[in-house]
Enzyme design. Structure first.
Site, PDB file in Angstrom:
ATOM      1  N   PRO A  47       4.249   2.539   2.567  1.00 49.79           N
ATOM      2  CA  PRO A  47       3.324   2.480   1.428  1.00 49.79           C
ATOM      3  C   PRO A  47       2.113   1.549   1.565  1.00 49.79           C
ATOM      4  O   PRO A  47       1.962   0.581   0.833  1.00 49.79           O
ATOM      5  CB  PRO A  47       4.242   2.030   0.292  1.00 49.79           C
ATOM      6  CG  PRO A  47       5.274   1.190   0.964  1.00 49.79           C
ATOM      7  CD  PRO A  47       5.519   1.856   2.286  1.00 49.79           C
ATOM      8  N   CYS A  48       1.198   1.898   2.455  1.00 56.03           N
ATOM      9  CA  CYS A  48      -0.033   1.116   2.570  1.00 56.03           C
ATOM     10  C   CYS A  48      -0.912   1.278   1.332  1.00 56.03           C
ATOM     11  O   CYS A  48      -1.786   0.445   1.084  1.00 56.03           O
ATOM     12  CB  CYS A  48      -0.784   1.476   3.841  1.00 56.03           C
ATOM     13  SG  CYS A  48      -1.176   3.216   4.022  1.00 56.03           S
ATOM     14  N   HIS A  49      -0.638   2.304   0.523  1.00 52.87           N
ATOM     15  CA  HIS A  49      -1.401   2.486  -0.720  1.00 52.87           C
ATOM     16  C   HIS A  49      -1.125   1.361  -1.715  1.00 52.87           C
ATOM     17  O   HIS A  49      -1.893   1.165  -2.649  1.00 52.87           O
ATOM     18  CB  HIS A  49      -1.099   3.846  -1.353  1.00 52.87           C
ATOM     19  CG  HIS A  49       0.331   4.060  -1.700  1.00 52.87           C
ATOM     20  ND1 HIS A  49       1.253   4.529  -0.782  1.00 52.87           N
ATOM     21  CD2 HIS A  49       1.015   3.875  -2.860  1.00 52.87           C
ATOM     22  CE1 HIS A  49       2.438   4.620  -1.372  1.00 52.87           C
ATOM     23  NE2 HIS A  49       2.316   4.233  -2.625  1.00 52.87           N
TER      24      HIS A  49
END
Length: 180
Positions: free
Chosen positions: A135-137
């Site tokens: 989850p780089c978001h």
């Protein structure tokens, strides 16, 4: 052997790429998950085999996530992807809880990198080959604003909205931010 499949999603058609492995659950370890128009997106190559059945478990998890039912992915990644520094940063991404955000500076602090290395952390995050599932978001600017996302800021905003993550309009976002 490298295998691939596509999956329709609210973000567009996702491309799943994996390596068949006798040790991986379901026989496939994920190499990448990318989307149309993504910076650095994978593209199907000669010699790859289309194998949707190899991604049944990952597909099930993604559908549950987009349906608001899954909050933590259990994905086996192919070994050897990325540099040691990138893998260290990506491990921190995996540790960010659903529905929360961290700043790039906080990621740098957590891995023991100096404030000078925040840009290097951002570069490592930008090279994350497994969007959505790693989850780089969930990483935002220290001022609480949305900053870069290889899949585009609209998709980042969509994912954070799906998770109910609150992005502070102003002030510091150096700590976890999320629903209360």
């Amino acid at each position: 052997m490298t295998v691939y499949a596509t999956l329709d999603s609210p973000l567009g058609e996702l491309l799943l790429v994996g390596e068949e492995s006798a040790t991986a659950k379901g026989g496939t370890a994920l190499v990448s998950l990318s989307m149309p128009g993504q910076k650095g997106a994978a593209a199907v190559r000669d010699g790859w085999r289309r194998a949707p059945e190899a991604f049944e478990e990952i597909t099930r998890q993604l559908r549950s996530y987009f349906g608001g039912e899954l909050t933590r992915f259990e994905i086996e990644y192919a070994p050897g992807t990325g540099t040691a520094f990138q893998r260290q940063v990506w491990a921190e991404l995996d540790a960010i809880p659903y529905g929360t955000t961290l700043s790039y500076g906080e990621i740098a602090r957590r891995i023991g990198a100096s404030s000078v290395k925040v840009r290097a952390v951002g570069t490592a995050i930008g090279r994350n080959p497994a969007l959505v599932v790693r989850p780089c978001h969930r990483v935002i600017g220290s001022d609480g604003t949305l900053k870069g996302y290889a899949g585009g800021l609209e998709r980042k905003e969509h994912l954070l909205g799906l998770e109910g993550a609150l992005v502070a309009a102003s002030g510091s976002a150096d700590a976890l931010v999320g629903p209360h």
